[in-house]
Write a protein that holds these residues in place. Structure first.
Motif, PDB file in Angstrom:
ATOM      1  N   ARG A 133       0.495  40.011  27.013  1.00  0.00           N
ATOM      2  CA  ARG A 133       1.408  40.325  28.022  1.00  0.00           C
ATOM      3  C   ARG A 133       2.985  40.823  28.919  1.00  0.00           C
ATOM      4  NH1 ARG A 133      -1.964  36.129  32.218  1.00  0.00           N
ATOM      5  NH2 ARG A 133      -3.935  36.618  31.779  1.00  0.00           N
ATOM      6  N   PRO A 134       2.857  41.026  29.909  1.00  0.00           N
ATOM      7  CA  PRO A 134       1.689  41.613  30.686  1.00  0.00           C
ATOM      8  C   PRO A 134       1.636  43.305  30.127  1.00  0.00           C
ATOM      9  CG  PRO A 134       3.920  42.269  31.445  1.00  0.00           C
ATOM     10  CD  PRO A 134       4.455  41.122  30.696  1.00  0.00           C
ATOM     11  N   CYS A 186      -4.887  39.967  36.877  1.00  0.00           N
ATOM     12  CA  CYS A 186      -3.840  40.215  37.248  1.00  0.00           C
ATOM     13  C   CYS A 186      -3.146  41.105  37.681  1.00  0.00           C
ATOM     14  CB  CYS A 186      -2.552  38.777  37.084  1.00  0.00           C
ATOM     15  SG  CYS A 186      -2.477  39.496  35.428  1.00  0.00           S
ATOM     16  N   CYS A 227      -1.268  37.838  41.438  1.00  0.00           N
ATOM     17  CA  CYS A 227      -0.504  37.477  39.449  1.00  0.00           C
ATOM     18  C   CYS A 227      -1.531  36.056  40.176  1.00  0.00           C
ATOM     19  CB  CYS A 227       1.016  37.443  40.988  1.00  0.00           C
ATOM     20  SG  CYS A 227       1.438  36.300  38.798  1.00  0.00           S
ATOM     21  N   CYS A 263       0.368  32.738  35.544  1.00  0.00           N
ATOM     22  CA  CYS A 263       0.832  33.183  34.290  1.00  0.00           C
ATOM     23  C   CYS A 263       2.824  32.230  33.601  1.00  0.00           C
ATOM     24  CB  CYS A 263       0.051  33.441  33.449  1.00  0.00           C
ATOM     25  SG  CYS A 263       1.012  34.841  32.919  1.00  0.00           S
ATOM     26  N   GLY A 264       3.248  32.837  34.454  1.00  0.00           N
ATOM     27  CA  GLY A 264       4.225  32.952  34.843  1.00  0.00           C
ATOM     28  C   GLY A 264       4.964  33.616  33.018  1.00  0.00           C
ATOM     29  N   VAL A 265       4.505  34.732  32.658  1.00  0.00           N
ATOM     30  CA  VAL A 265       5.131  35.439  31.696  1.00  0.00           C
ATOM     31  C   VAL A 265       5.972  36.644  32.600  1.00  0.00           C
ATOM     32  CG1 VAL A 265       4.600  37.303  30.259  1.00  0.00           C
ATOM     33  CG2 VAL A 265       3.683  35.378  29.985  1.00  0.00           C
ATOM     34  N   ILE A 275       4.214  44.116  34.953  1.00  0.00           N
ATOM     35  CA  ILE A 275       3.382  44.631  34.728  1.00  0.00           C
ATOM     36  C   ILE A 275       3.607  46.192  35.117  1.00  0.00           C
ATOM     37  CG2 ILE A 275       1.098  45.222  35.216  1.00  0.00           C
ATOM     38  CD1 ILE A 275       0.003  42.651  35.985  1.00  0.00           C
TER      39      ILE A 275
HETATM   40  S1  SF4 Z   1       2.773  36.654  35.939  1.00  0.00           S
HETATM   41 FE1  SF4 Z   1       1.325  37.296  36.394  1.00  0.00          FE
HETATM   42  S2  SF4 Z   1       1.006  39.343  37.067  1.00  0.00           S
HETATM   43 FE2  SF4 Z   1       2.820  38.739  35.436  1.00  0.00          FE
HETATM   44  S3  SF4 Z   1       0.787  38.716  33.477  1.00  0.00           S
HETATM   45 FE3  SF4 Z   1       1.585  37.108  34.851  1.00  0.00          FE
HETATM   46  S4  SF4 Z   1      -0.732  36.713  35.598  1.00  0.00           S
HETATM   47 FE4  SF4 Z   1      -0.364  38.960  35.407  1.00  0.00          FE
END
Ligand code: SF4
Length: 629
Positions: free
Chosen positions: A286-287, A595, A600, A603-605, A613
């Motif tokens: 991710r992302p 997402c 969103c 997940c925090g990434v 993204i």
């Molecule tokens: S932080 Fe939000 S937008 Fe970014 S990969 Fe995680 S869920 Fe998706």
């Protein structure tokens, strides 16, 4: 002056596929070690045909060889017949480019794609004459590094590897090379430990020797304690924020013999935001970050011109999700219409859109269509957050059959959390529905449906990391039950060996104690464990007994969501709280949306790693970067 290994051609002619060991492939890079400041042996712990097909290693190989001061070479695992020759004659493991013994390189880097290749790592170190345990390696030995998806639970290999690299290495590899070169030029201050201290301070780098593992009186893992000031408590992965301008090799290696994926490869994007709860790759990468179609066409032109390949494979975790796919396919077909270069899509989404694209590229038709519903009932598909319905699948198949396809392959998993026999019966039902649909649509009886079922393995960094692997006997019972439900000769049923899946789970959720099991198994002769003909489960069980480790403790045990996990210190940017929420939602059969297309899901990434993204088509908003094709 560097040493080289010279293999007697007569001996080489006695092994299967000697071309695996001679190098000299088109676009391989040969440099004199005397002319560079750093030498790196990239090792893939599997046979040539598998290793050569791997994109990650190709990227790093080309990336480092762009530099005048570095020589990067390749080393693949010799097949047992070649190993026998090498051991008999005393040939050390050598690189393909300059036939240099692996022990003579500055750094030896392994890629960790699959837990079942771990014994090959030990075997390759041994064949190279490099002591297996990092504590036994002297200053004269290379730095042993490892990266790839299995590095996210590095603990089973902690005793063998000097430094792990987490995440995408395009940028960090350059930094690592600079650090090692500077350390050498300064006269190697602090020796190898001094270098490791420097490396430990860089993002994504984990030096396992700088941590002590702690256990309670019952032997439960409590956590890792840093023993050096340079060792961070949490190691975050490296991520390439800008895929558009990231390095991508345009002079691909062209093998002299056929390999698993023998074609040019275009990486459309990295990441996947669909959020399937079993999928480790979906979480680790991710992302989603897409390249533009214009950049991809440019890359494709260069790759085809430099390789002569007549097929371009559009690769990503889920290529059909590329937001500009129709435009890209049109652009590529137009660009190469006079050169007879075809375009192929290795993975398809379960929808009609995918079939329309497949129809356009045509080549897919030859081999049939593949869909992955993963589970047999809607209830279980919701548990795993697959996000597709039976209607989606049947519509896609109907479209395919109307357009001339007669073969459909369906991928499923067995042993998923909450699975019942009803879910397995759903797999057979689905296969019959697809077959009957073919008969209805075409009025013919020559349709074929292949049902391929693998055993679910709980992997670290996923919502299912706490779930216990089912016992081998239970998976075998389920396999036999499903078999009993499939009685039409137009449906073929394949399933994976339950024992391999069980062993994979012991490593996927193992801690440092698995290192001893690995050592015992290697001493008993285990290697190429991912190859059915060479996998020996009984030897593995003997290794567990010798090491005094209970495999069920790692593979089968349902874990408490609050217990410390051996990989808690290795982060892909996603929070444990997010995975815990996903686990709770899974048990309740509640879906989490993608997402990338809606809000969103936390997940925090993105905030943790400072990335976004990048979608080339969707409208702007929700904080993501969007472009229009
Ligand atoms: S932080 Fe939000 S937008 Fe970014 S990969 Fe995680 S869920 Fe998706």
């Amino acid at each position: 002056m560097s040493r080289t290994v010279s293999i007697d051609p007569i001996l080489l002619s006695k092994v299967s596929k000697p071309a695996r060991y001679v190098g000299g492939e088109w676009n391989s890079v040969v440099k004199s070690h005397d002319d560079v400041k750093l030498t790196v042996a990239y090792c893939f712990p599997d046979v040539y045909e598998v290793a050569m097909s791997h994109l990650g290693l190709r990227i790093l190989y080309a990336l480092l060889n762009e530099r005048d001061d570095v020589a990067a070479e390749r080393v693949y695992a010799p097949w047992p017949d070649m190993e026998e020759v090498m051991r008999q004659k005393g040939y050390p493991l050598f690189s393909l480019e300059t036939k240099t013994p692996v022990a003579d390189f500055d750094m030896v880097g392994f890629t960790l794609q699959y837990e079942m290749s771990f014994t090959n790592i030990l075997n390759m170190l041994d064949l190279a004459g490099i002591p297996l345990f990092s504590k036994d390696r002297g200053e004269d030995m290379p730095l042993v590094a490892a990266g790839g998806p299995c590095a996210y639970n590095a603990e089973p290999l902690a005793d063998y590897v000097d430094v792990f690299f987490l995440g995408e290495s395009e940028e960090s590899t350059q930094l690592t090379a600079d650090t090692i070169i500077a350390w050498k030029e300064q006269g190697k201050p602090g020796g190898k430990k001094g270098l490791l201290k420097q490396l430990a301070q860089q993002q994504g780098n984990y030096v396992p020797a700088f941590y002590d593992a702690q256990y309670d009186e019952q032997g439960n893992f409590l956590g890792l304690v840093p023993t050096e000031a340079e060792a961070k408590e949490h190691i975050e992965k490296c991520v390439v924020a800008d895929m558009e301008h990231a390095f991508f090799p345009t002079k691909p290696l062209v093998p002299n013999i056929d390999i698993v994926h023998n074609r040019a490869v275009l990486e459309l994007f990295r990441g996947c935001s669909r959020g399937c709860r079993f999928c480790q790759a979906g979480m680790l990468y991710r992302p989603v970050r897409e390249k533009s179609p214009q950049r991809l066409v440019q890359l494709a032109k260069e790759i085809v011109a430099n390789s002569g390949y007549d097929e371009i494979s559009l690769m990503s975790l889920s290529s059909a999700d590329y937001s500009c796919l129709p435009e890209l396919v049109d652009m590529l077909l137009d660009e190469f219409k006079d050169q007879k270069v075809s375009v192929s899509l290795p993975s398809l989404r379960v929808d009609s859109f995918s079939v329309d694209i497949a129809k356009k590229v045509q080549q897919v038709r030859k081999s049939g269509l593949t869909f992955a519903p993963e589970a047999g009932t809607q209830r279980l598909r919701d548990v795993i957050n697959k996000g597709v319905t039976e209607e989606n699948l049947l519509k896609a198949c109907e479209n395919a059959f109307q357009n001339g396809w007669s073969t459909v392959k369906l991928y499923f998993m067995m042993g998923l959390p909450t699975e019942t026999d009803e879910d397995l019966a759903g797999i057979a039902d689905l296969a019959y529905k697809v077959l009957n649909l073919y008969r209805t649509v075409t009025k013919k009886n020559n349709g074929r449906v292949t049902v391929s079922v693998s055993s679910f393995v709980p992997k670290s960094h996923t919502a299912f990391q706490w779930f216990g692997q089912l016992p081998v006997e239970e998976i075998q019972r389920k396999q036999a039950y499903l078999k009993s439900l499939i009685r039409d000769k137009h449906i073929s049923y394949h399933y994976h060996d339950a024992k391999t899946g069980y062993l994979e789970a012991t490593f996927a959720r193992g801690d440092r104690r698995m290192g001893q099991v690995l050592y015992e198994a290697w001493k008993l002769g285990c290697k190429f464990d991912g190859w059915t003909e060479l996998f020996d489960y009984d030897k593995w069980m003997e290794a567990f007994a010798k090491a005094g480790v209970d495999p069920d403790y790692f593979a089968a045990r349902q874990r408490d969501v609050n217990e410390p996990l051996p990989w808690d210190h290795l982060s892909n940017g996603a929070s444990k709280a997010f995975l815990q929420r996903e686990w709770q939602k899974a048990v309740g059969g509640e879906l989490t949306h993608d997402c990338r297309h809606l809000s969103c899901t936390g997940c925090g990434v993105c905030p943790n790693l400072g990335v976004e993204i990048i979608d080339r088509k969707e409208g702007a908003g929700r904080g993501k970067t969007a472009f229009s094709c």
